[in-house]
Design an enzyme around this catalytic site. Sequence first.
Site, PDB file in Angstrom:
ATOM      1  N   LYS A 196       0.574  59.013  27.530  1.00 49.08           N
ATOM      2  CA  LYS A 196      -0.248  58.663  28.687  1.00 49.08           C
ATOM      3  C   LYS A 196       0.647  58.245  29.852  1.00 49.08           C
ATOM      4  O   LYS A 196       0.480  58.693  30.970  1.00 49.08           O
ATOM      5  CB  LYS A 196      -1.196  57.521  28.323  1.00 49.08           C
ATOM      6  CG  LYS A 196      -2.054  57.057  29.458  1.00 49.08           C
ATOM      7  CD  LYS A 196      -2.943  55.880  29.099  1.00 49.08           C
ATOM      8  CE  LYS A 196      -3.635  55.356  30.348  1.00 49.08           C
ATOM      9  NZ  LYS A 196      -4.407  54.127  30.077  1.00 49.08           N
TER      10      LYS A 196
ATOM     11  N   GLU B 247      10.434  56.563  22.651  1.00 47.78           N
ATOM     12  CA  GLU B 247      10.453  57.363  21.426  1.00 47.78           C
ATOM     13  C   GLU B 247       9.980  58.794  21.703  1.00 47.78           C
ATOM     14  O   GLU B 247      10.581  59.770  21.243  1.00 47.78           O
ATOM     15  CB  GLU B 247       9.562  56.735  20.360  1.00 47.78           C
ATOM     16  CG  GLU B 247       9.975  55.331  19.914  1.00 47.78           C
ATOM     17  CD  GLU B 247       9.257  54.243  20.692  1.00 47.78           C
ATOM     18  OE1 GLU B 247       8.928  54.472  21.879  1.00 47.78           O
ATOM     19  OE2 GLU B 247       9.062  53.166  20.136  1.00 47.78           O
TER      20      GLU B 247
ATOM     21  N   GLY C  14      -4.769  53.775  25.593  1.00 48.44           N
ATOM     22  CA  GLY C  14      -4.098  54.599  24.590  1.00 48.44           C
ATOM     23  C   GLY C  14      -4.812  54.567  23.255  1.00 48.44           C
ATOM     24  O   GLY C  14      -5.069  55.605  22.648  1.00 48.44           O
ATOM     25  N   ARG C  15      -5.236  53.362  22.817  1.00 52.87           N
ATOM     26  CA  ARG C  15      -5.861  53.233  21.496  1.00 52.87           C
ATOM     27  C   ARG C  15      -7.312  53.693  21.494  1.00 52.87           C
ATOM     28  O   ARG C  15      -7.987  53.614  20.486  1.00 52.87           O
ATOM     29  CB  ARG C  15      -5.738  51.800  21.006  1.00 52.87           C
ATOM     30  CG  ARG C  15      -6.251  50.765  21.982  1.00 52.87           C
ATOM     31  CD  ARG C  15      -5.773  49.378  21.594  1.00 52.87           C
ATOM     32  NE  ARG C  15      -6.140  48.387  22.602  1.00 52.87           N
ATOM     33  CZ  ARG C  15      -5.392  48.113  23.663  1.00 52.87           C
ATOM     34  NH1 ARG C  15      -4.233  48.757  23.848  1.00 52.87           N
ATOM     35  NH2 ARG C  15      -5.769  47.209  24.560  1.00 52.87           N
TER      36      ARG C  15
ATOM     37  N   GLU D 223      -4.229  45.506  18.826  1.00 53.40           N
ATOM     38  CA  GLU D 223      -3.681  45.657  20.180  1.00 53.40           C
ATOM     39  C   GLU D 223      -4.736  45.311  21.227  1.00 53.40           C
ATOM     40  O   GLU D 223      -4.411  44.988  22.370  1.00 53.40           O
ATOM     41  CB  GLU D 223      -3.175  47.086  20.401  1.00 53.40           C
ATOM     42  CG  GLU D 223      -2.235  47.206  21.599  1.00 53.40           C
ATOM     43  CD  GLU D 223      -1.504  48.530  21.624  1.00 53.40           C
ATOM     44  OE1 GLU D 223      -2.104  49.547  22.022  1.00 53.40           O
ATOM     45  OE2 GLU D 223      -0.311  48.542  21.250  1.00 53.40           O
TER      46      GLU D 223
ATOM     47  N   HIS E 178      -5.375  48.115  -7.753  1.00 48.05           N
ATOM     48  CA  HIS E 178      -4.215  48.018  -8.645  1.00 48.05           C
ATOM     49  C   HIS E 178      -2.989  47.529  -7.896  1.00 48.05           C
ATOM     50  O   HIS E 178      -1.857  47.681  -8.356  1.00 48.05           O
ATOM     51  CB  HIS E 178      -3.943  49.396  -9.262  1.00 48.05           C
ATOM     52  CG  HIS E 178      -5.143  49.968  -9.943  1.00 48.05           C
ATOM     53  ND1 HIS E 178      -5.466  49.707 -11.255  1.00 48.05           N
ATOM     54  CD2 HIS E 178      -6.150  50.753  -9.463  1.00 48.05           C
ATOM     55  CE1 HIS E 178      -6.603  50.321 -11.570  1.00 48.05           C
ATOM     56  NE2 HIS E 178      -7.033  50.971 -10.512  1.00 48.05           N
TER      57      HIS E 178
ATOM     58  N   LYS F 215      10.182  46.004  24.419  1.00 50.47           N
ATOM     59  CA  LYS F 215      10.723  47.244  24.986  1.00 50.47           C
ATOM     60  C   LYS F 215      11.842  46.919  25.964  1.00 50.47           C
ATOM     61  O   LYS F 215      12.925  47.514  25.938  1.00 50.47           O
ATOM     62  CB  LYS F 215       9.616  48.000  25.733  1.00 50.47           C
ATOM     63  CG  LYS F 215       8.578  48.658  24.862  1.00 50.47           C
ATOM     64  CD  LYS F 215       7.555  49.378  25.749  1.00 50.47           C
ATOM     65  CE  LYS F 215       6.407  49.924  24.937  1.00 50.47           C
ATOM     66  NZ  LYS F 215       5.369  50.537  25.785  1.00 50.47           N
TER      67      LYS F 215
HETATM   68  O1  LIG Z   1       0.844  57.294  25.376  1.00 52.78           O
HETATM   69  P1  LIG Z   1       2.049  56.482  25.791  1.00 52.78           P
HETATM   70  O2  LIG Z   1       2.026  56.088  27.215  1.00 52.78           O
HETATM   71  O3  LIG Z   1       3.330  57.142  25.374  1.00 52.78           O
HETATM   72  O4  LIG Z   1       1.978  55.090  24.982  1.00 52.78           O
HETATM   73  C1  LIG Z   1       2.022  55.107  23.578  1.00 52.78           C
HETATM   74  C2  LIG Z   1       1.682  53.701  23.059  1.00 52.78           C
HETATM   75  O5  LIG Z   1       2.705  52.816  23.461  1.00 52.78           O
HETATM   76  C3  LIG Z   1       2.327  51.610  24.112  1.00 52.78           C
HETATM   77  O6  LIG Z   1       3.450  50.757  24.024  1.00 52.78           O
HETATM   78  C4  LIG Z   1       1.152  50.916  23.483  1.00 52.78           C
HETATM   79  O7  LIG Z   1       1.555  50.223  22.340  1.00 52.78           O
HETATM   80  C5  LIG Z   1       0.073  51.847  23.028  1.00 52.78           C
HETATM   81  O8  LIG Z   1      -1.166  51.377  23.485  1.00 52.78           O
HETATM   82  C6  LIG Z   1       0.309  53.269  23.488  1.00 52.78           C
HETATM   83  O9  LIG Z   1      -0.660  54.120  22.898  1.00 52.78           O
END
Ligand SMILES: O=P(O)(O)OC[C@H]1O[C@H](O)[C@H](O)[C@@H](O)[C@@H]1O
Length: 547
Positions: A206, A212, A267-268, A353, A384, A512
């Site tokens: 997004k 990463e 994002g979530r 989150e 288990h 970060k």
């Molecule tokens: O979709 P992006 O901008 O790469 O973000 C990916 C993810 O990283 C962020 O740090 C948040 O933890 C998430 O809410 C998000 O979905």
Amino acid sequence: MALFTELKSFQALKAHFEETKNLHMRDLFAQDAERFAKFSTTACGIELDYSKNRITEETKALLLDLAREAKVEEKRDGMFAGARINTSEDRAVLHTALRNKSGKPVLCDGVDVMPEVQATLAKMKAFVNEVHNGTRTGYTGKKFTDVLAIGIGGSFLGPKIMTEALKPYRVDGIKVHFVANVDGSHIHDVLATLPIESTLVLMSSKSFGTQETLKNTETAKEWFLANGGKFEDIAKHFMCVSSNIKAATDFGMDADNIFPMWDWVGGRYSLWSAIGLPIALALGFDNFEALLDGAYEMDQHFLNTPLEDNVPALLGVLGVWYINFFGAQSHVLLPYDHYLRGFPAYVQQLDMESNGKSATPTGDYLDYSTGPVIWGGEGTNGQHAFHQLIHQGTVLIPADFIMPIHSQHEMSNHHAMLASNCFGQTQALMQGKTVEQVKAEFAGKGLTDEEIEKVAPQKVFEGNKPTNTILVDKLTPKALGQIIAMYEHKVFVQGIIWGINSFDQWGVELGKVLGNDVLAKLEDSSIELNGDSSTNALIERFRNRNA
Ligand SMILES: O=P(O)(O)OC[C@H]1O[C@H](O)[C@H](O)[C@@H](O)[C@@H]1O
């Protein structure tokens, strides 16, 4: 707006808790043959049995008073109507618009967002169909056989977990692989399996700023160019989903290959957007649409159902009851379905989150609990592994048991066995086993009274462990959409009651920033180490790892 603990209904619940906290569900069931009937309901095909909760009818009424006093219904209507409820980022929260099938407009800042939403869905549908019917091919003209979906967090969990959950609905001829972690082993192992000429790389971010995802996409690009792909072929093989079009084109993404998303989708909460492309590629667009349809149905239930039978609201206030009155710190999700084995991890991000917050939008630090630790695992495996603690541990862990009544594979009596475990577990957690019952089992076993006194406590089950049982007829794309939206709205209800902003995530930023500083020091030994002795030592250790 008064804080949660200042609400009149909170005070009433506090008193009610003192009066009822020692009631045992065993007795509540024994006293009322209609208990299940009173504490069960349905929402668009989902059946909720919440009778195995530590509640009375008065508890339910007081909890719903709390939801009303916190203005859950008004805030709900505001969210659906585009109010900027994500106040710290001054954004609307409109993931519900992505699955809006009403034909009505959804206004964000006075502008109807539906045309853009529908245009993006059309672009997704065309793209998926072109990939599936072979009119869109790789640089050698080969039909795509593999998709490498790169993303993390909300740009990974939804696509991966829902593609896994709906495995029986996958289309033949295309396999979707997911890479998220920056750990090189992940992309190394996946790239080793991919046929470059027929692999489509779909990068989802997004922000288009996630370390990463950018790194993994760079590595995939290097792999492509090192194995026969040419620079001019990148546009055929690399697509992306982002709200940051400029960063994506600066990165080298072809403008035609960018699927947009919007800042009013968190994002979530984004799998309903083009972030869901991997799902559509794996299952076909019709099944992706069915997922949206299910979520839309749950939206309508949430919007139009009185709180007394409103499933997300009931799940939300029940969670508040255990967190803020019984002191529960976690909530466990137990999907009794192998395909839903990843679902706890999805709700983990969605819930933790969203509601892992300790301050309000008005600047108050909170002195009460908010979002719980969400965890879980597929049943029956958990029985288990960790059910011991849920049954006999010293912490109260409310549980959601989720089970389809029909299996995707009706084989022998497997499904009856699965169901028997699911239902047996909730019964055991509710009724427990008294010390009298335990001692009676020792009768005639040749143990002395003293020996029985010693061993009995270890075999007592306190019971009174709360569970919700959530049944769906079958885990179809539509049913899954309903379940996901149900949890989205549960999280919303709790966030409103706690007076927090469930839609920002400042908590992910500090790590970060510090991580970027550490990376510079790891990669340049000339940089002075001026941090704490632990971090300095760890950096030194890594710097000297090849010494
Ligand atoms: O979709 P992006 O901008 O790469 O973000 C990916 C993810 O990283 C962020 O740090 C948040 O933890 C998430 O809410 C998000 O979905």
